[in-house]
Design a protein around this motif. Structure first.
Motif, PDB file in Angstrom:
ATOM      1  N   ILE A   1     -16.092  36.814 -10.610  1.00 64.85           N
ATOM      2  CA  ILE A   1     -14.710  37.278 -10.387  1.00 64.85           C
ATOM      3  C   ILE A   1     -14.642  38.803 -10.439  1.00 64.85           C
ATOM      4  O   ILE A   1     -13.904  39.435  -9.673  1.00 64.85           O
ATOM      5  N   ALA A   2     -15.445  39.414 -11.324  1.00 63.70           N
ATOM      6  CA  ALA A   2     -15.470  40.874 -11.377  1.00 63.70           C
ATOM      7  C   ALA A   2     -15.960  41.446 -10.045  1.00 63.70           C
ATOM      8  O   ALA A   2     -15.395  42.411  -9.526  1.00 63.70           O
ATOM      9  N   TYR A   3     -16.987  40.826  -9.457  1.00 65.53           N
ATOM     10  CA  TYR A   3     -17.499  41.337  -8.180  1.00 65.53           C
ATOM     11  C   TYR A   3     -16.563  41.019  -7.025  1.00 65.53           C
ATOM     12  O   TYR A   3     -16.550  41.739  -6.031  1.00 65.53           O
ATOM     13  N   ALA A   4     -15.761  39.950  -7.152  1.00 64.15           N
ATOM     14  CA  ALA A   4     -14.762  39.687  -6.113  1.00 64.15           C
ATOM     15  C   ALA A   4     -13.781  40.848  -6.031  1.00 64.15           C
ATOM     16  O   ALA A   4     -13.370  41.253  -4.936  1.00 64.15           O
ATOM     17  N   ARG A   5     -13.403  41.409  -7.189  1.00 65.04           N
ATOM     18  CA  ARG A   5     -12.494  42.556  -7.166  1.00 65.04           C
ATOM     19  C   ARG A   5     -13.200  43.796  -6.620  1.00 65.04           C
ATOM     20  O   ARG A   5     -12.614  44.591  -5.897  1.00 65.04           O
TER      21      ARG A   5
ATOM     22  N   ALA B   1     -14.148  39.250  -0.019  1.00 64.24           N
ATOM     23  CA  ALA B   1     -13.842  39.371  -1.439  1.00 64.24           C
ATOM     24  C   ALA B   1     -13.456  38.032  -2.042  1.00 64.24           C
ATOM     25  O   ALA B   1     -13.867  37.713  -3.160  1.00 64.24           O
ATOM     26  N   LEU B   2     -12.717  37.227  -1.309  1.00 64.93           N
ATOM     27  CA  LEU B   2     -12.219  35.988  -1.892  1.00 64.93           C
ATOM     28  C   LEU B   2     -13.296  34.919  -1.987  1.00 64.93           C
ATOM     29  O   LEU B   2     -13.083  33.897  -2.636  1.00 64.93           O
ATOM     30  N   GLN B   3     -14.454  35.145  -1.348  1.00 62.12           N
ATOM     31  CA  GLN B   3     -15.528  34.167  -1.494  1.00 62.12           C
ATOM     32  C   GLN B   3     -15.963  34.050  -2.943  1.00 62.12           C
ATOM     33  O   GLN B   3     -16.340  32.975  -3.392  1.00 62.12           O
ATOM     34  N   GLY B   4     -15.914  35.178  -3.694  1.00 62.09           N
ATOM     35  CA  GLY B   4     -16.272  35.119  -5.108  1.00 62.09           C
ATOM     36  C   GLY B   4     -15.358  34.181  -5.871  1.00 62.09           C
ATOM     37  O   GLY B   4     -15.813  33.346  -6.648  1.00 62.09           O
ATOM     38  N   GLN B   5     -14.051  34.318  -5.640  1.00 62.49           N
ATOM     39  CA  GLN B   5     -13.110  33.461  -6.358  1.00 62.49           C
ATOM     40  C   GLN B   5     -13.217  32.010  -5.899  1.00 62.49           C
ATOM     41  O   GLN B   5     -13.098  31.090  -6.711  1.00 62.49           O
ATOM     42  N   GLY B   6     -13.465  31.794  -4.607  1.00 65.05           N
ATOM     43  CA  GLY B   6     -13.662  30.423  -4.121  1.00 65.05           C
ATOM     44  C   GLY B   6     -14.869  29.771  -4.774  1.00 65.05           C
ATOM     45  O   GLY B   6     -14.822  28.601  -5.163  1.00 65.05           O
TER      46      GLY B   6
ATOM     47  N   PHE C   1     -14.098  28.505  -8.153  1.00 65.11           N
ATOM     48  CA  PHE C   1     -13.370  27.228  -8.108  1.00 65.11           C
ATOM     49  C   PHE C   1     -14.341  26.056  -7.949  1.00 65.11           C
ATOM     50  O   PHE C   1     -14.250  25.045  -8.653  1.00 65.11           O
ATOM     51  N   ILE C   2     -15.317  26.215  -7.025  1.00 63.11           N
ATOM     52  CA  ILE C   2     -16.309  25.158  -6.804  1.00 63.11           C
ATOM     53  C   ILE C   2     -17.118  24.919  -8.082  1.00 63.11           C
ATOM     54  O   ILE C   2     -17.377  23.775  -8.480  1.00 63.11           O
ATOM     55  N   ILE C   3     -17.509  26.033  -8.764  1.00 67.19           N
ATOM     56  CA  ILE C   3     -18.310  25.899  -9.982  1.00 67.19           C
ATOM     57  C   ILE C   3     -17.533  25.139 -11.057  1.00 67.19           C
ATOM     58  O   ILE C   3     -18.094  24.311 -11.787  1.00 67.19           O
ATOM     59  N   LEU C   4     -16.215  25.412 -11.151  1.00 62.97           N
ATOM     60  CA  LEU C   4     -15.389  24.692 -12.133  1.00 62.97           C
ATOM     61  C   LEU C   4     -15.436  23.190 -11.880  1.00 62.97           C
ATOM     62  O   LEU C   4     -15.588  22.395 -12.815  1.00 62.97           O
ATOM     63  N   ALA C   5     -15.324  22.799 -10.594  1.00 59.62           N
ATOM     64  CA  ALA C   5     -15.336  21.367 -10.282  1.00 59.62           C
ATOM     65  C   ALA C   5     -16.694  20.762 -10.617  1.00 59.62           C
ATOM     66  O   ALA C   5     -16.775  19.666 -11.190  1.00 59.62           O
ATOM     67  N   VAL C   6     -17.783  21.497 -10.284  1.00 65.93           N
ATOM     68  CA  VAL C   6     -19.124  20.980 -10.582  1.00 65.93           C
ATOM     69  C   VAL C   6     -19.314  20.861 -12.093  1.00 65.93           C
ATOM     70  O   VAL C   6     -19.893  19.887 -12.582  1.00 65.93           O
TER      71      VAL C   6
ATOM     72  N   ARG D   1      -4.312  32.201  -1.226  1.00 62.81           N
ATOM     73  CA  ARG D   1      -5.467  32.988  -0.775  1.00 62.81           C
ATOM     74  C   ARG D   1      -6.755  32.209  -1.027  1.00 62.81           C
ATOM     75  O   ARG D   1      -7.661  32.182  -0.192  1.00 62.81           O
ATOM     76  N   ILE D   2      -6.877  31.578  -2.185  1.00 63.38           N
ATOM     77  CA  ILE D   2      -8.106  30.832  -2.491  1.00 63.38           C
ATOM     78  C   ILE D   2      -8.207  29.609  -1.590  1.00 63.38           C
ATOM     79  O   ILE D   2      -9.290  29.252  -1.112  1.00 63.38           O
ATOM     80  N   GLY D   3      -7.052  28.971  -1.314  1.00 63.61           N
ATOM     81  CA  GLY D   3      -7.077  27.817  -0.428  1.00 63.61           C
ATOM     82  C   GLY D   3      -7.563  28.179   0.963  1.00 63.61           C
ATOM     83  O   GLY D   3      -8.297  27.411   1.593  1.00 63.61           O
ATOM     84  N   THR D   4      -7.182  29.374   1.430  1.00 62.20           N
ATOM     85  CA  THR D   4      -7.654  29.816   2.749  1.00 62.20           C
ATOM     86  C   THR D   4      -9.173  29.883   2.793  1.00 62.20           C
ATOM     87  O   THR D   4      -9.804  29.458   3.766  1.00 62.20           O
ATOM     88  N   VAL D   5      -9.779  30.417   1.717  1.00 65.10           N
ATOM     89  CA  VAL D   5     -11.243  30.502   1.687  1.00 65.10           C
ATOM     90  C   VAL D   5     -11.858  29.113   1.547  1.00 65.10           C
ATOM     91  O   VAL D   5     -12.843  28.776   2.205  1.00 65.10           O
ATOM     92  N   LEU D   6     -11.266  28.281   0.678  1.00 64.45           N
ATOM     93  CA  LEU D   6     -11.841  26.960   0.413  1.00 64.45           C
ATOM     94  C   LEU D   6     -11.875  26.113   1.681  1.00 64.45           C
ATOM     95  O   LEU D   6     -12.816  25.346   1.900  1.00 64.45           O
TER      96      LEU D   6
END
Lengths: 106, 168
Positions: free
Chosen positions: A47-51, A61-66, A69-74, B130-135
């Motif tokens: 998340i720090a690198y996403a910023r 940038a938003l790929q980091g936050q996405g 999210f995936i890691i949380l589900a895993v 925004r996150i949904g767009t990437v997902l």
């Protein structure tokens, strides 16, 4: 705003503490807790690198936050299966000490 | 910077609690503290949605599952003397070395942060939209695979703890 390096350093410290806990703890549940700590340390760096990467545009940038999210589900799936295994082991051995687990060893 | 220092202190204290406290319940509660401080840190890093998810999923669901299993198994304090006396110092050395290495790399390759307006404009607070767009674009395959993984996890958890019908 606090620079990214400080967040990455904090993440590294948390990851190191998690690794130490994973090696030194002997109860499987406590080792599992340390693994969760390491996962969260990695999420913090992500998340720090996403910023940091916002200059490269939104889709970068938003790929980091996405990914977080995936890691949380895993992690949720991993905890469900891991604790299921722990309960199954505990039923047979009445202990969660990993040193005594040598059934798989041939 | 003061907010960051306070949050970092809480997180490191919680992490030390996780790896040193003898009661498993206390260690799990220390981890809950770390995770909540981490959620606040996500909010300061313009990731509001992930901060909320961190509280709900991690500090809520996952840690409740942990506490549930600890109480169910009634794991009492059990920290006998380690089998190898060199293990603990070696682990602390390796952990310190690794953390120092990562931090050193991060500090030698410093790049300035983008302007505050750029960050706010691009991330938009890390909203769900925004996150949904990437997902649903870049991570579409991963998103589907995670769905399959969660289903597999549910089935595996149920079948692992199921007793044999003949034993019941």
């Amino acid at each position: 705003m606090v620079a990214t390096e400080y967040y990455v350093a904090l993440s590294a410290v948390l990851f190191g503490l998690g690794a130490v806990g994973f090696i030194t703890r002997r109860s499987a549940i406590l080792m599992f807790l340390s693994v969760e700590l390491m996962l969260n340390a990695a999420n913090l760096a992500m998340i720090a690198y996403a910023r940091q990467w916002t200059a490269a545009g939104g889709s970068q940038a938003l790929q980091g936050q996405g990914a977080v999210f995936i890691i949380l589900a895993v992690a949720a799936a991993e905890v469900a299966v891991g604790l299921g295994i722990l309960v199954a082991i505990f039923r047979n051995r009445v202990s969660t000490e990993v040193d005594g687990l040598s059934e798989v060893h041939s | 910077m003061i907010t960051f220092l306070i949050l970092a202190a809480v997180m490191v204290a919680g992490a030390i609690g996780v790896i040193t406290l003898r009661q498993p319940i206390h260690a799990a509660l220390a981890l809950v503290g770390t995770l909540l401080a981490l959620a606040v840190t996500y909010v300061t890093l313009e990731a509001h949605f992930l901060g909320a998810i961190q509280v709900i999923v991690y500090a809520g669901a996952i840690m409740v599952l942990f506490l549930f299993v600890i109480m169910l198994l009634n794991v009492e304090r059990q920290q006998p003397a380690p089998r190898w006396p060199w293990l603990r110092p070696t682990a602390i050395g390796v952990g310190l070395l690794g953390a120092a290495g990562i931090a050193a790399v991060a500090f030698t390759d410093r790049t300035p942060l983008p302007a505050r307006e750029v960050i706010a404009d691009v991330l938009q607070g890390g909203s769900a939209e925004r996150i949904g767009t990437v997902l649903f674009s870049d991570y579409l395959l991963a998103f589907h695979l995670v769905g399959v993984l969660l289903l597999t996890g549910i089935i595996a958890a149920v079948s692992l703890v199921q007793r044999e019908r003949s034993n019941a």
